[in-house]
Design an enzyme around this catalytic site. Structure first.
Site, PDB file in Angstrom:
ATOM      1  N   VAL A   1     -13.136 -23.599   0.555  1.00 21.26           N
ATOM      2  CA  VAL A   1     -14.203 -23.611   1.559  1.00 21.26           C
ATOM      3  C   VAL A   1     -14.383 -22.217   2.131  1.00 21.26           C
ATOM      4  O   VAL A   1     -13.453 -21.405   2.130  1.00 21.26           O
ATOM      5  CB  VAL A   1     -13.893 -24.585   2.724  1.00 21.26           C
ATOM      6  CG1 VAL A   1     -13.903 -26.022   2.257  1.00 21.26           C
ATOM      7  CG2 VAL A   1     -12.569 -24.237   3.400  1.00 21.26           C
TER       8      VAL A   1
ATOM      9  N   SER B   1       4.717   2.661   7.925  1.00 25.23           N
ATOM     10  CA  SER B   1       4.356   1.499   7.116  1.00 25.23           C
ATOM     11  C   SER B   1       5.522   1.043   6.255  1.00 25.23           C
ATOM     12  O   SER B   1       6.173   1.840   5.573  1.00 25.23           O
ATOM     13  CB  SER B   1       3.170   1.834   6.214  1.00 25.23           C
ATOM     14  OG  SER B   1       1.967   1.754   6.907  1.00 25.23           O
TER      15      SER B   1
ATOM     16  N   HIS C   1       0.815  -1.223   0.000  1.00 26.46           N
ATOM     17  CA  HIS C   1       0.000   0.000   0.000  1.00 26.46           C
ATOM     18  C   HIS C   1       0.844   1.267   0.000  1.00 26.46           C
ATOM     19  O   HIS C   1       0.341   2.348  -0.284  1.00 26.46           O
ATOM     20  CB  HIS C   1      -0.996  -0.005   1.181  1.00 26.46           C
ATOM     21  CG  HIS C   1      -0.407   0.299   2.520  1.00 26.46           C
ATOM     22  ND1 HIS C   1      -0.128  -0.663   3.456  1.00 26.46           N
ATOM     23  CD2 HIS C   1      -0.063   1.468   3.102  1.00 26.46           C
ATOM     24  CE1 HIS C   1       0.351  -0.110   4.546  1.00 26.46           C
ATOM     25  NE2 HIS C   1       0.410   1.201   4.357  1.00 26.46           N
TER      26      HIS C   1
ATOM     27  N   ASP D   1       0.188  -7.581   1.413  1.00 25.53           N
ATOM     28  CA  ASP D   1       0.627  -6.191   1.589  1.00 25.53           C
ATOM     29  C   ASP D   1       2.148  -6.100   1.616  1.00 25.53           C
ATOM     30  O   ASP D   1       2.747  -5.451   2.468  1.00 25.53           O
ATOM     31  CB  ASP D   1       0.029  -5.581   2.860  1.00 25.53           C
ATOM     32  CG  ASP D   1       0.123  -4.062   2.863  1.00 25.53           C
ATOM     33  OD1 ASP D   1       0.357  -3.474   1.796  1.00 25.53           O
ATOM     34  OD2 ASP D   1      -0.036  -3.460   3.942  1.00 25.53           O
TER      35      ASP D   1
END
Length: 508
Positions: free
Chosen positions: A300, A243, A139, A169
């Protein structure tokens, strides 16, 4: 209210003196047999402290700091596309997370001028090889037209984006450089709550800021969008610009990539999340070899096992992942998994909760063979599956475009035991919902308190009672015939294109 009134009385001299002694000294002595004295506990010897002193991170920071970098990005947008206000859905993820709806590009809203406008973003990263590979968050660089990396010695490079993966990410950058300082890669699987960890990054553009704290938890699930990441939760202060920076253990080894914060204000509130480094490095190897990340797929949809479901399904406890849906033609379908099964272990490793399963399966390569331990109707079974390739863009069952149709007059009925009014579906409605012929009945009204508590609502479709499929009001009532008041009834319900089991206490 009763009141107690105290009246003064004359006291003898002996009793006045006895006020400084135990009260029994004022009483008339009586002959009595001496009782055995109770043993008096002696103070225990001082125990060795479990925690002593506070760590000094100065040597760690001196050693690892040069390998931590600042990442700056440039985003170019067409001015015409931006007129009329910001489109948050189209804004790069980095800006949506950290700047919010008030963020704008310079010159936005002005008529004329250059046909393009530029915005800037910031983040952190760290060097993982001496020849210039840098790891950061997806990001941070998502949507960037240019990525620049600044080292601690003020050298600056224009980076090439080798590849990135939104689910994990993770992004891998390459600098045209050599003999760079490198961070050592640690083992995030060995992390335990309570361990000291350190973050280094550029919060708000303040290069090489150091914060420290402890691991709060491991294996956290934060959102459906990143269900394949078992996040490390810490109380390390993380803010805008952190980040992509490293989370380090006390040996200076990278154990995670700082990625998210939990915040109601946009700032740090004591909870931050990091991507485990073992998962990130798995992504790096795939990006370097093939340019993309592939994950294994079981096929699933799973949910948590509640206390009511333990009773309704006759389970020994609430451990495991409850299978709500099996995708047709998937690895799970071929292995014989069914809705209502509870997956308790994968390759001999216990599955504690539903959030444990996606990251464990996702880390395995497509084509891998896995051994599943499941409970079916309370009895253990072992199944073998060969994992497929996770296709995030593939349509889920029931996601076909809606088609209008004139429904025939539906057959309605009451399910008094559950406090529901139900109506039968037409074949056109079943096609629209992605259901097979003769499958399901729709909830028309909810009157029972237990049904409301289970969050049943009009429009939902009941597919099964326990493991038994239903396709009509009469069949639904037949399946409920063996239940009585206060029994827990397990219903497989479809809503919004997804299936999930809910537990409803009958007769309430």
């Amino acid at each position: 209210m009763n009141q107690i009134t105290l009246r003064p009385r004359a006291l003898s001299l002996s009793c006045l003196l006895a006020l400084c002694l135990p009260l029994a000294a004022c009483a008339k002595p009586e002959a009595q047999t001496p009782a055995a004295a109770a043993p008096i506990a002696t103070p225990a010897a001082p125990a060795a402290p479990l925690v002593s002193g506070l760590p000094d991170f100065t040597q760690l920071v001196d050693r690892v700091g040069p390998a931590v970098v600042n990442v700056e990005t440039t985003i170019v947008r067409n001015r015409q596309a931006r007129r009329g206000g910001p489109d948050m859905d189209q804004m790069p993820e980095f800006f949506r997370r950290f700047f919010g709806p008030e963020f704008g590009f310079p010159g936005e809203g002005q008529e004329g001028g250059a046909p393009e406008i530029r915005g800037r973003g910031m983040g952190s990263g760290f060097i993982i090889s001496a020849d210039g590979y840098v790891l950061t968050n997806h990001h941070v660089i998502d949507g960037a037209s240019e990525v620049k990396v600044k080292l601690s010695d003020r050298r600056e490079y224009t980076a090439t984006v080798v590849g990135s993966d939104a689910q994990y990410d993770v992004a891998l950058l390459k600098l045209d450089a050599k003999d760079l300082p490198v961070l050592a890669i640690g083992d995030s699987n060995r992390l335990k709550p309570g361990q000291w960890v350190v973050a280094i990054g550029s919060p708000f553009g303040l290069d090489h800021s150091v914060t420290a704290g402890i691991v709060s938890a491991v294996g956290r699930s934060t959102s459906a969008e990143q269900r394949y990441v078992p996040f490390i939760q810490t109380d390390v202060a993380i803010n805008q610009g952190n980040s992509g920076g490293p989370l380090l253990d006390v040996s200076g080894q990278v154990v995670g990539i700082n990625s998210q914060i939990f915040s109601a204000s946009g700032g740090f509130m004591g909870i931050s999340f990091a991507i485990p480094i073992d998962l990130a490095m798995s992504a790096v190897e795939q990006i370097r070899s093939s340019g993309k990340v592939s994950r294994g797929s079981l096929g699933v949809a799973v949910g948590a096992v509640s206390a009511e479901m333990v009773q309704g399904f006759g389970l020994p406890d609430s451990r495991g992942a409850l299978v709500n849906e099996v995708v047709a033609g998937s690895a799970a379908a071929k292995a014989g998994l069914e809705a209502g099964d509870v997956i308790r272990a994968v390759n001999g490793v216990a599955v504690g909760s539903a959030s444990d399963l996606p990251p464990r399966i996702g880390l395995m390569a497509p084509g891998s063979k896995v051994e599943l331990e499941v409970l079916r109707e309370g009895r253990p079974r072992k199944l073998s599956a060969t994992l497929g390739v996770l296709e995030e863009d593939a349509q889920r069952p029931g996601s076909a475009p809606e088609r209008s149709a004139a429904p025939a007059a539906p057959q309605t009925g009451s399910v008094a035991l559950l406090g529901l009014e139900v109506v039968e579906l037409t074949e056109a409605q079943r096609r629209q919902a992605g259901l097979d012929a003769g499958q399901g009945v729709r909830i028309a009204q909810v009157s029972g308190g237990a049904a409301r508590q289970a969050q049943l609502a009009p429009g939902m479709v009941i597919l099964q009672v326990g493991r038994n499929k239903v396709g009509s009001v009469a069949e639904l009532n037949r399946q409920l015939g063996g239940y009585k008041k206060d029994d827990v009834v397990m219903l497989l319900v479809r809503a919004g294109g997804s299936n999930a089991f809910v537990a409803v206490k009958a007769g309430q």
